[in-house]
Design a protein around this motif. Structure first.
Motif, PDB file in Angstrom:
ATOM      1  N   ASN A 127      47.652  65.491   3.706  1.00 25.61           N
ATOM      2  CA  ASN A 127      48.227  66.831   3.832  1.00 25.61           C
ATOM      3  C   ASN A 127      47.943  67.683   2.601  1.00 25.61           C
ATOM      4  OD1 ASN A 127      49.693  67.759   6.225  1.00 25.61           O
ATOM      5  ND2 ASN A 127      51.226  68.485   4.785  1.00 25.61           N
ATOM      6  N   PHE A 128      46.703  67.595   2.104  1.00 22.85           N
ATOM      7  CA  PHE A 128      46.315  68.317   0.891  1.00 22.85           C
ATOM      8  C   PHE A 128      46.143  69.808   1.172  1.00 22.85           C
ATOM      9  CE2 PHE A 128      44.733  64.117  -0.502  1.00 22.85           C
ATOM     10  CZ  PHE A 128      45.252  64.083  -1.791  1.00 22.85           C
ATOM     11  N   THR A 129      46.884  70.638   0.431  1.00 24.45           N
ATOM     12  CA  THR A 129      46.649  72.069   0.462  1.00 24.45           C
ATOM     13  C   THR A 129      45.307  72.370  -0.209  1.00 24.45           C
ATOM     14  OG1 THR A 129      49.024  72.417   0.207  1.00 24.45           O
ATOM     15  CG2 THR A 129      47.596  74.316  -0.151  1.00 24.45           C
ATOM     16  N   ILE A 130      44.520  73.219   0.407  1.00 26.61           N
ATOM     17  CA  ILE A 130      43.235  73.597  -0.172  1.00 26.61           C
ATOM     18  C   ILE A 130      43.471  74.671  -1.230  1.00 26.61           C
ATOM     19  CG2 ILE A 130      40.989  74.645   0.299  1.00 26.61           C
ATOM     20  CD1 ILE A 130      41.148  73.454   3.120  1.00 26.61           C
ATOM     21  N   ASN A 131      43.044  74.389  -2.453  1.00 33.05           N
ATOM     22  CA  ASN A 131      43.128  75.406  -3.503  1.00 33.05           C
ATOM     23  C   ASN A 131      41.928  75.289  -4.429  1.00 33.05           C
ATOM     24  OD1 ASN A 131      43.739  73.472  -5.610  1.00 33.05           O
ATOM     25  ND2 ASN A 131      45.882  73.481  -4.961  1.00 33.05           N
ATOM     26  N   ALA A 132      41.736  76.304  -5.241  1.00 35.83           N
ATOM     27  CA  ALA A 132      40.536  76.387  -6.077  1.00 35.83           C
ATOM     28  C   ALA A 132      40.470  75.262  -7.101  1.00 35.83           C
ATOM     29  CB  ALA A 132      40.490  77.743  -6.783  1.00 35.83           C
ATOM     30  N   ASP A 133      41.601  74.880  -7.663  1.00 32.54           N
ATOM     31  CA  ASP A 133      41.604  73.812  -8.661  1.00 32.54           C
ATOM     32  C   ASP A 133      41.103  72.507  -8.062  1.00 32.54           C
ATOM     33  OD1 ASP A 133      42.541  75.495 -10.622  1.00 32.54           O
ATOM     34  OD2 ASP A 133      44.648  74.898 -10.406  1.00 32.54           O
ATOM     35  N   ARG A 134      41.562  72.199  -6.864  1.00 33.94           N
ATOM     36  CA  ARG A 134      41.102  70.971  -6.209  1.00 33.94           C
ATOM     37  C   ARG A 134      39.628  71.079  -5.813  1.00 33.94           C
ATOM     38  NH1 ARG A 134      46.745  70.337  -2.783  1.00 33.94           N
ATOM     39  NH2 ARG A 134      47.846  69.136  -4.386  1.00 33.94           N
ATOM     40  N   GLN A 135      39.218  72.261  -5.370  1.00 34.97           N
ATOM     41  CA  GLN A 135      37.834  72.441  -4.961  1.00 34.97           C
ATOM     42  C   GLN A 135      36.865  72.378  -6.145  1.00 34.97           C
ATOM     43  OE1 GLN A 135      38.819  76.081  -2.789  1.00 34.97           O
ATOM     44  NE2 GLN A 135      37.892  75.212  -0.955  1.00 34.97           N
ATOM     45  N   ASP A 244      53.755  81.541   1.987  1.00 33.93           N
ATOM     46  CA  ASP A 244      52.474  81.097   1.439  1.00 33.93           C
ATOM     47  C   ASP A 244      51.667  80.253   2.419  1.00 33.93           C
ATOM     48  OD1 ASP A 244      53.194  82.329  -0.933  1.00 33.93           O
ATOM     49  OD2 ASP A 244      54.050  80.499  -1.769  1.00 33.93           O
ATOM     50  N   SER A 245      51.415  80.799   3.601  1.00 32.16           N
ATOM     51  CA  SER A 245      50.592  80.074   4.563  1.00 32.16           C
ATOM     52  C   SER A 245      49.252  79.719   3.928  1.00 32.16           C
ATOM     53  CB  SER A 245      50.366  80.927   5.814  1.00 32.16           C
ATOM     54  OG  SER A 245      49.602  80.234   6.764  1.00 32.16           O
ATOM     55  N   ALA A 246      48.846  78.457   4.091  1.00 29.35           N
ATOM     56  CA  ALA A 246      47.632  77.974   3.430  1.00 29.35           C
ATOM     57  C   ALA A 246      46.911  76.973   4.313  1.00 29.35           C
ATOM     58  CB  ALA A 246      47.978  77.332   2.089  1.00 29.35           C
ATOM     59  N   SER A 247      45.658  76.716   3.971  1.00 30.06           N
ATOM     60  CA  SER A 247      44.856  75.741   4.704  1.00 30.06           C
ATOM     61  C   SER A 247      45.062  74.344   4.127  1.00 30.06           C
ATOM     62  CB  SER A 247      43.374  76.109   4.612  1.00 30.06           C
ATOM     63  OG  SER A 247      43.130  77.377   5.177  1.00 30.06           O
ATOM     64  N   TYR A 248      44.941  73.347   4.999  1.00 28.37           N
ATOM     65  CA  TYR A 248      45.031  71.952   4.593  1.00 28.37           C
ATOM     66  C   TYR A 248      43.706  71.275   4.935  1.00 28.37           C
ATOM     67  CZ  TYR A 248      49.975  72.759   3.873  1.00 28.37           C
ATOM     68  OH  TYR A 248      51.170  73.243   3.400  1.00 28.37           O
ATOM     69  N   GLY A 249      43.297  70.341   4.085  1.00 29.64           N
ATOM     70  CA  GLY A 249      41.980  69.773   4.305  1.00 29.64           C
ATOM     71  C   GLY A 249      41.834  68.303   3.964  1.00 29.64           C
ATOM     72  N   ILE A 250      40.817  67.703   4.563  1.00 29.53           N
ATOM     73  CA  ILE A 250      40.388  66.351   4.210  1.00 29.53           C
ATOM     74  C   ILE A 250      39.581  66.442   2.924  1.00 29.53           C
ATOM     75  CG2 ILE A 250      38.954  64.385   4.921  1.00 29.53           C
ATOM     76  CD1 ILE A 250      39.542  65.168   7.823  1.00 29.53           C
ATOM     77  N   VAL A 251      39.804  65.506   2.019  1.00 33.83           N
ATOM     78  CA  VAL A 251      39.132  65.500   0.723  1.00 33.83           C
ATOM     79  C   VAL A 251      37.943  64.542   0.748  1.00 33.83           C
ATOM     80  CG1 VAL A 251      39.395  64.934  -1.725  1.00 33.83           C
ATOM     81  CG2 VAL A 251      41.242  66.102  -0.512  1.00 33.83           C
ATOM     82  N   THR A 252      36.787  65.010   0.274  1.00 37.08           N
ATOM     83  CA  THR A 252      35.592  64.161   0.172  1.00 37.08           C
ATOM     84  C   THR A 252      34.973  64.342  -1.219  1.00 37.08           C
ATOM     85  OG1 THR A 252      34.107  65.884   1.037  1.00 37.08           O
ATOM     86  CG2 THR A 252      35.123  64.400   2.650  1.00 37.08           C
ATOM     87  N   PRO A 253      34.147  63.398  -1.658  1.00 35.23           N
ATOM     88  CA  PRO A 253      33.556  63.499  -3.002  1.00 35.23           C
ATOM     89  C   PRO A 253      32.547  64.639  -3.105  1.00 35.23           C
ATOM     90  CG  PRO A 253      33.351  61.257  -2.102  1.00 35.23           C
ATOM     91  CD  PRO A 253      33.736  62.148  -0.974  1.00 35.23           C
ATOM     92  N   LYS A 254      32.526  65.328  -4.220  1.00 38.66           N
ATOM     93  CA  LYS A 254      31.553  66.401  -4.422  1.00 38.66           C
ATOM     94  C   LYS A 254      30.134  65.873  -4.538  1.00 38.66           C
ATOM     95  CE  LYS A 254      33.429  70.745  -5.912  1.00 38.66           C
ATOM     96  NZ  LYS A 254      33.026  71.351  -4.633  1.00 38.66           N
ATOM     97  N   ASP A 255      29.993  64.623  -4.973  1.00 38.65           N
ATOM     98  CA  ASP A 255      28.656  64.069  -5.188  1.00 38.65           C
ATOM     99  C   ASP A 255      28.150  63.276  -3.988  1.00 38.65           C
ATOM    100  OD1 ASP A 255      30.301  61.890  -5.352  1.00 38.65           O
ATOM    101  OD2 ASP A 255      29.589  61.204  -7.319  1.00 38.65           O
ATOM    102  N   SER A 256      28.771  63.467  -2.825  1.00 39.93           N
ATOM    103  CA  SER A 256      28.319  62.767  -1.622  1.00 39.93           C
ATOM    104  C   SER A 256      28.224  63.756  -0.463  1.00 39.93           C
ATOM    105  CB  SER A 256      29.256  61.607  -1.258  1.00 39.93           C
ATOM    106  OG  SER A 256      28.764  60.911  -0.124  1.00 39.93           O
ATOM    107  N   ALA A 257      27.197  64.582  -0.506  1.00 38.07           N
ATOM    108  CA  ALA A 257      26.998  65.583   0.541  1.00 38.07           C
ATOM    109  C   ALA A 257      26.818  64.915   1.905  1.00 38.07           C
ATOM    110  CB  ALA A 257      25.777  66.436   0.211  1.00 38.07           C
ATOM    111  N   GLU A 258      26.231  63.720   1.910  1.00 34.46           N
ATOM    112  CA  GLU A 258      25.988  63.004   3.155  1.00 34.46           C
ATOM    113  C   GLU A 258      27.313  62.630   3.832  1.00 34.46           C
ATOM    114  OE1 GLU A 258      23.849  59.389   2.524  1.00 34.46           O
ATOM    115  OE2 GLU A 258      23.273  59.166   4.628  1.00 34.46           O
ATOM    116  N   LEU A 259      28.246  62.073   3.057  1.00 31.45           N
ATOM    117  CA  LEU A 259      29.543  61.702   3.620  1.00 31.45           C
ATOM    118  C   LEU A 259      30.319  62.949   4.045  1.00 31.45           C
ATOM    119  CD1 LEU A 259      31.769  59.710   4.327  1.00 31.45           C
ATOM    120  CD2 LEU A 259      32.493  59.746   1.928  1.00 31.45           C
ATOM    121  N   THR A 260      30.297  63.975   3.221  1.00 37.32           N
ATOM    122  CA  THR A 260      31.003  65.208   3.549  1.00 37.32           C
ATOM    123  C   THR A 260      30.498  65.791   4.869  1.00 37.32           C
ATOM    124  OG1 THR A 260      31.443  65.725   1.233  1.00 37.32           O
ATOM    125  CG2 THR A 260      31.480  67.566   2.784  1.00 37.32           C
TER     126      THR A 260
END
Length: 299
Positions: A127-135, A244-260
């Motif tokens: 249930n991760f809120t999408i925000n710039a710090d996490r991105q 503060d309605s916000a988007s929630y997202g699945i988290v994937t590694p930045k260094d694995s474009a294939e998995l993402t």
């Protein structure tokens, strides 16, 4: 946008707030008799999408997911104290079925999941809120739009006003967006009379403090607040509107474009086939379910 959880869910899962922890849990039995879970029987392996999965993961035969199983109705333990349930759990298992892989959910402190992505955990669903710090450190794929809600002991005995929270005792789960908001309030409007923030690692513990009147209020995701109220009828009530309605997202590694790309494709298939909506319908959530698996949407 208010989301209510079905009475069936509340009655079936009333013991979950007393459930115990388990570090390595496989959710293959999440549809066992007597436990609420979405029907995933119609989801089959998609060979094209499965071929996108990195070889190391495909060879291992399982997808390892970091999660925090104390945030009902997104993820939590069934009354057996072992089986994880919730809409995030169902979604993770559905992605596994598209890949033709087992899914292993590993319990972790919420704040420790993102630092473990790409090492201990292959992806994160909590249930991760999408925000710039996490991105900045991980990729995030949208699946839900929700907001934040305040809840108080029934009758609001301490006269809590969500527009004037300074000096009040507020419970919140550690590492959440709501904890960040409370901290920001203490640096701004409540600088002279700070909110007494009680940060706890498990949302269930926060809920219990509200239900027992140990805190003036709690601040959490709107579906979580509604679910807590349904499980504690007559003990907790919501105050104010969803914020503060916000988007929630699945988290994937930045260094694995294939998995993402593979996760994004599997999630989009679940959306296109109506399976993602069906998962959330199971949990009484009919609003805010995404129809596009957007990668790193603006926050």
């Amino acid at each position: 946008m208010k989301r209510t959880i079905s009475a069936i869910a509340a009655a079936t899962l009333a013991l979950t707030l007393a459930a115990c922890s388990n570090d390595d849990v496989n959710a293959s039995d999440a549809t066992s008799e007597g436990m609420l879970a979405a029907d995933l029987s119609g989801i089959t392996k998609d060979d094209k999408i499965a071929a996108m999965v990195p070889e190391a993961i495909a060879a291992d035969g399982k997808l390892v997911v970091g999660t925090n199983i104390f945030f009902a109705p997104a993820e939590f333990y069934a009354p057996d104290g072992v089986t994880p349930l919730g809409y995030d759990i169902d979604m993770g298992n559905a992605i596994g079925k598209v890949f033709g892989l087992d899914v292993e959910f590993q319990q972790a402190e919420f704040a420790a999941i993102i630092p473990g992505i790409g090492t201990r955990y292959e992806i994160g669903i909590a249930n991760f809120t999408i925000n710039a710090d996490r991105q900045d450190v991980v990729d995030m794929i949208k699946y839900l739009q929700a907001g934040s809600s305040w809840a108080v002991p029934a009758g609001n005995p301490n006269g809590f006003d969500q527009t004037q929270p300074c000096g009040k005792v507020v419970g919140v789960q550690t590492g959440t967006y709501q904890e960040e908001v409370l901290a920001d309030m203490n640096e701004g409007q409540c600088k002279d009379d700070p909110i007494q923030i009680q940060s706890l690692s498990e949302q269930s513990a926060v809920t219990l403090r509200v239900a027992s009147g140990q805190v003036d209020a709690m601040y959490t995701d709107s579906p979580v607040a509604d679910y807590a109220i349904s499980l504690n009828e007559g003990k907790i009530e919501r105050i104010g509107e969803v914020e503060d309605s916000a988007s929630y997202g699945i988290v994937t590694p930045k260094d694995s474009a294939e998995l993402t790309a593979a996760i994004q494709a599997a999630l989009q298939k679940l959306m296109d086939d109506g399976q993602l909506k069906a998962i959330f319908d199971t949990w009484g959530i009919s609003e805010g379910v995404a129809d596009q698996a957007v990668l790193n949407p603006a926050s």
